[in-house]
Design a protein around this motif. Structure first.
Motif, PDB file in Angstrom:
ATOM      1  N   ALA A  12      -4.397 -66.021  -5.200  1.00  0.00           N
ATOM      2  CA  ALA A  12      -3.837 -64.704  -5.505  1.00  0.00           C
ATOM      3  C   ALA A  12      -4.977 -63.734  -5.819  1.00  0.00           C
ATOM      4  O   ALA A  12      -6.004 -64.133  -6.375  1.00  0.00           O
ATOM      5  CB  ALA A  12      -2.901 -64.813  -6.707  1.00  0.00           C
ATOM      6  N   ALA A  13      -4.782 -62.471  -5.433  1.00  0.00           N
ATOM      7  CA  ALA A  13      -5.821 -61.470  -5.713  1.00  0.00           C
ATOM      8  C   ALA A  13      -6.023 -61.392  -7.230  1.00  0.00           C
ATOM      9  O   ALA A  13      -5.054 -61.421  -7.982  1.00  0.00           O
ATOM     10  CB  ALA A  13      -5.407 -60.119  -5.165  1.00  0.00           C
ATOM     11  N   PRO A  14      -7.270 -61.298  -7.683  1.00  0.00           N
ATOM     12  CA  PRO A  14      -7.521 -61.268  -9.126  1.00  0.00           C
ATOM     13  C   PRO A  14      -6.961 -59.992  -9.772  1.00  0.00           C
ATOM     14  O   PRO A  14      -6.927 -58.936  -9.144  1.00  0.00           O
ATOM     15  CB  PRO A  14      -9.046 -61.296  -9.224  1.00  0.00           C
ATOM     16  N   HIS A  15      -6.496 -60.130 -11.008  1.00  0.00           N
ATOM     17  CA  HIS A  15      -6.006 -58.970 -11.758  1.00  0.00           C
ATOM     18  C   HIS A  15      -7.197 -58.139 -12.206  1.00  0.00           C
ATOM     19  O   HIS A  15      -8.220 -58.675 -12.632  1.00  0.00           O
ATOM     20  CB  HIS A  15      -5.209 -59.443 -12.986  1.00  0.00           C
ATOM     21  N   ARG A  16      -7.078 -56.830 -12.085  1.00  0.00           N
ATOM     22  CA  ARG A  16      -8.164 -55.935 -12.500  1.00  0.00           C
ATOM     23  C   ARG A  16      -7.686 -55.037 -13.638  1.00  0.00           C
ATOM     24  O   ARG A  16      -6.527 -54.657 -13.682  1.00  0.00           O
ATOM     25  CB  ARG A  16      -8.636 -55.067 -11.326  1.00  0.00           C
ATOM     26  N   SER A  17      -8.593 -54.699 -14.522  1.00  0.00           N
ATOM     27  CA  SER A  17      -8.249 -53.742 -15.582  1.00  0.00           C
ATOM     28  C   SER A  17      -9.500 -53.000 -16.000  1.00  0.00           C
ATOM     29  O   SER A  17     -10.591 -53.573 -16.051  1.00  0.00           O
ATOM     30  CB  SER A  17      -7.634 -54.456 -16.787  1.00  0.00           C
ATOM     31  N   GLY A  18      -9.324 -51.712 -16.270  1.00  0.00           N
ATOM     32  CA  GLY A  18     -10.481 -50.918 -16.659  1.00  0.00           C
ATOM     33  C   GLY A  18     -10.114 -49.462 -16.835  1.00  0.00           C
ATOM     34  O   GLY A  18      -8.939 -49.087 -16.800  1.00  0.00           O
ATOM     35  N   PHE A  19     -11.148 -48.645 -17.000  1.00  0.00           N
ATOM     36  CA  PHE A  19     -10.974 -47.240 -17.364  1.00  0.00           C
ATOM     37  C   PHE A  19     -11.450 -46.323 -16.242  1.00  0.00           C
ATOM     38  O   PHE A  19     -12.469 -46.572 -15.607  1.00  0.00           O
ATOM     39  CB  PHE A  19     -11.777 -46.925 -18.640  1.00  0.00           C
ATOM     40  N   ALA A  20     -10.704 -45.247 -16.040  1.00  0.00           N
ATOM     41  CA  ALA A  20     -11.123 -44.208 -15.093  1.00  0.00           C
ATOM     42  C   ALA A  20     -10.871 -42.863 -15.749  1.00  0.00           C
ATOM     43  O   ALA A  20     -10.008 -42.739 -16.617  1.00  0.00           O
ATOM     44  CB  ALA A  20     -10.337 -44.316 -13.789  1.00  0.00           C
ATOM     45  N   CYS A  21     -11.628 -41.858 -15.363  1.00  0.00           N
ATOM     46  CA  CYS A  21     -11.340 -40.523 -15.893  1.00  0.00           C
ATOM     47  C   CYS A  21     -11.379 -39.503 -14.767  1.00  0.00           C
ATOM     48  O   CYS A  21     -12.035 -39.706 -13.750  1.00  0.00           O
ATOM     49  CB  CYS A  21     -12.312 -40.139 -17.009  1.00  0.00           C
ATOM     50  N   PHE A  22     -10.626 -38.436 -14.962  1.00  0.00           N
ATOM     51  CA  PHE A  22     -10.638 -37.320 -14.024  1.00  0.00           C
ATOM     52  C   PHE A  22     -11.483 -36.207 -14.612  1.00  0.00           C
ATOM     53  O   PHE A  22     -11.350 -35.876 -15.789  1.00  0.00           O
ATOM     54  CB  PHE A  22      -9.218 -36.804 -13.772  1.00  0.00           C
ATOM     55  N   VAL A  23     -12.375 -35.666 -13.790  1.00  0.00           N
ATOM     56  CA  VAL A  23     -13.197 -34.546 -14.234  1.00  0.00           C
ATOM     57  C   VAL A  23     -12.957 -33.376 -13.291  1.00  0.00           C
ATOM     58  O   VAL A  23     -12.360 -33.523 -12.236  1.00  0.00           O
ATOM     59  CB  VAL A  23     -14.704 -34.920 -14.260  1.00  0.00           C
ATOM     60  N   GLY A  24     -13.425 -32.226 -13.690  1.00  0.00           N
ATOM     61  CA  GLY A  24     -13.240 -31.042 -12.861  1.00  0.00           C
ATOM     62  C   GLY A  24     -13.269 -29.828 -13.747  1.00  0.00           C
ATOM     63  O   GLY A  24     -13.163 -29.938 -14.966  1.00  0.00           O
ATOM     64  N   ARG A  25     -13.415 -28.669 -13.113  1.00  0.00           N
ATOM     65  CA  ARG A  25     -13.432 -27.463 -13.939  1.00  0.00           C
ATOM     66  C   ARG A  25     -12.052 -27.263 -14.552  1.00  0.00           C
ATOM     67  O   ARG A  25     -11.066 -27.859 -14.096  1.00  0.00           O
ATOM     68  CB  ARG A  25     -13.880 -26.252 -13.134  1.00  0.00           C
ATOM     69  N   PRO A  26     -11.969 -26.438 -15.602  1.00  0.00           N
ATOM     70  CA  PRO A  26     -10.673 -26.246 -16.249  1.00  0.00           C
ATOM     71  C   PRO A  26      -9.585 -25.845 -15.250  1.00  0.00           C
ATOM     72  O   PRO A  26      -9.849 -25.115 -14.294  1.00  0.00           O
ATOM     73  CB  PRO A  26     -10.955 -25.109 -17.246  1.00  0.00           C
ATOM     74  N   ASN A  27      -8.390 -26.377 -15.465  1.00  0.00           N
ATOM     75  CA  ASN A  27      -7.225 -26.058 -14.641  1.00  0.00           C
ATOM     76  C   ASN A  27      -7.338 -26.570 -13.200  1.00  0.00           C
ATOM     77  O   ASN A  27      -6.807 -25.968 -12.273  1.00  0.00           O
ATOM     78  CB  ASN A  27      -6.962 -24.538 -14.639  1.00  0.00           C
ATOM     79  N   ALA A  28      -8.027 -27.715 -13.036  1.00  0.00           N
ATOM     80  CA  ALA A  28      -8.154 -28.297 -11.692  1.00  0.00           C
ATOM     81  C   ALA A  28      -7.048 -29.308 -11.399  1.00  0.00           C
ATOM     82  O   ALA A  28      -7.021 -29.910 -10.335  1.00  0.00           O
ATOM     83  CB  ALA A  28      -9.526 -28.958 -11.536  1.00  0.00           C
ATOM     84  N   GLY A  29      -6.137 -29.502 -12.365  1.00  0.00           N
ATOM     85  CA  GLY A  29      -5.013 -30.406 -12.121  1.00  0.00           C
ATOM     86  C   GLY A  29      -5.205 -31.809 -12.679  1.00  0.00           C
ATOM     87  O   GLY A  29      -4.469 -32.733 -12.319  1.00  0.00           O
ATOM     88  N   LYS A  30      -6.165 -31.984 -13.578  1.00  0.00           N
ATOM     89  CA  LYS A  30      -6.474 -33.321 -14.117  1.00  0.00           C
ATOM     90  C   LYS A  30      -5.310 -33.880 -14.950  1.00  0.00           C
ATOM     91  O   LYS A  30      -4.887 -35.016 -14.752  1.00  0.00           O
ATOM     92  CB  LYS A  30      -7.742 -33.259 -14.992  1.00  0.00           C
ATOM     93  N   SER A  31      -4.802 -33.076 -15.884  1.00  0.00           N
ATOM     94  CA  SER A  31      -3.742 -33.559 -16.766  1.00  0.00           C
ATOM     95  C   SER A  31      -2.446 -33.809 -15.999  1.00  0.00           C
ATOM     96  O   SER A  31      -1.748 -34.793 -16.247  1.00  0.00           O
ATOM     97  CB  SER A  31      -3.490 -32.541 -17.889  1.00  0.00           C
ATOM     98  N   THR A  32      -2.127 -32.934 -15.052  1.00  0.00           N
ATOM     99  CA  THR A  32      -0.902 -33.093 -14.255  1.00  0.00           C
ATOM    100  C   THR A  32      -0.969 -34.390 -13.446  1.00  0.00           C
ATOM    101  O   THR A  32       0.020 -35.122 -13.337  1.00  0.00           O
ATOM    102  CB  THR A  32      -0.702 -31.881 -13.310  1.00  0.00           C
TER     103      THR A  32
END
Length: 316
Positions: A12-32
């Protein structure tokens, strides 16, 4: 005779877990985009730049992976001590995550702000980077094609090799799942980091304060977004209520920097503050799943954005 199982002998494919973040200038749609991936509201969104202040983690649960999204403030040229601290949060986060998604709106040409971030990102050598072209619902096919080419070019100019370039619309849901599909292989193998069902590790009081601040930001003058901070002073179940009709009392303060701003936030005959309370209460009740009595007060904390002591007290 039974036919052989084609999957027999395949691990079976191994389970993965970790952190990612979205960057961009203000109001680039990161939170949405964070909210769309998690499937519920964990990051506040506003059409005003610089609304995200806390590093909210949204958790995406999948059978093959757990993707923890860290939502950072937009990187910008700081004008205050608060601005400097927000930028420090961003850079620290970049160094700690397993993957970075650089959000660039499909309907806006690449500008100096995007180039500034790309230059900064290029210095984070080891973290893989995915270019996410957001808000595709606002661009026609020709504009989108031009933007995808421009994003590829931006990577070359900055010295970034994109792991992927993906167009997405968080509002219509188009390709949201694909963004997760592209980020998951960049995570390390490992068991889930959070229990099944958890959507964020942000304390409830912080999330409630953010919902109140989001409601307070709507329809105020341009100079106010930076000047509003919210602190939830107390959250207590109402004592004299029967078990089948609970009520949670939430007492919160909205802090602004100058006495002249108080009238803007409160509004004529207190109507604006009342509207803020109504909108925020509905969101808080949806978040907690219980009826809420919300008590809001506005206080002046003079020039809090420039005062280290006040910044600490307000949670920055």
């Amino acid at each position: 005779m039974n036919s052989p199982d084609p999957t027999a002998g395949q691990a079976a494919a191994p389970h993965r877990s970790g952190f990612a973040c979205f960057v961009g200038r203000p109001n680039a749609g990161k939170s949405t985009l964070t909210n769309a991936l998690v499937g519920t509201k964990v990051a506040i969104t506003s059409n005003r730049p610089q609304t995200t202040r806390h590093s909210v983690r949204g958790i995406v649960h999948r059978d093959d992976a757990q993707l923890v999204l860290v939502d950072t403030p937009g990187l910008h040229k700081p004008r205050t001590l608060l601005g400097q601290r927000l930028n420090d949060v961003v850079r620290t986060t970049w160094a700690e995550v397993d993957a970075i998604g650089f959000c660039l709106p499909a309907d806006q040409k690449i500008g100096p702000g995007d180039r500034f971030i790309a230059k900064e990102l290029a210095q984070v050598k080891r973290t893989p980077k995915v270019a996410v072209v957001t808000k595709t619902d606002l661009a026609d096919r020709e504009t989108l094609t031009e933007q995808l080419i421009a994003v590829d070019q931006l990577g070359r100019e900055a010295g970034i090799e994109w792991a992927e370039i993906v167009p997405v619309s968080a509002v219509s849901g188009e390709q949201v799942g694909l963004v997760a599909d592209l980020l998951v292989p960049l995570l390390p193998e490992g068991p889930p980091l959070y229990p099944e069902g958890d959507l964020t590790d942000e304390p409830e009081q912080v999330m409630i304060a953010e919902l109140i601040r989001e409601a307070a930001l709507e329809g105020v003058r341009d100079e106010l977004p930076h000047s509003i901070a919210v602190v939830v002073e107390e959250m207590l179940p109402r004592e004299d209520r029967p078990a089948d009709r609970p009520l949670l009392d939430v007492h919160a303060f909205l802090y602004i920097e100058r006495p002249s701003q108080k009238g803007i936030v409160i509004g004529p005959k207190g109507q604006r503050l009342k509207d803020v309370g109504t909108k925020a209460r509905r969101q808080i009740e949806a978040l907690l799943g219980t009826p809420v009595f919300l008590d809001l007060h506005v206080k002046v904390a003079k020039d809090w954005q420039r005062d280290p002591k006040q910044l600490r007290r307000l949670g920055f």
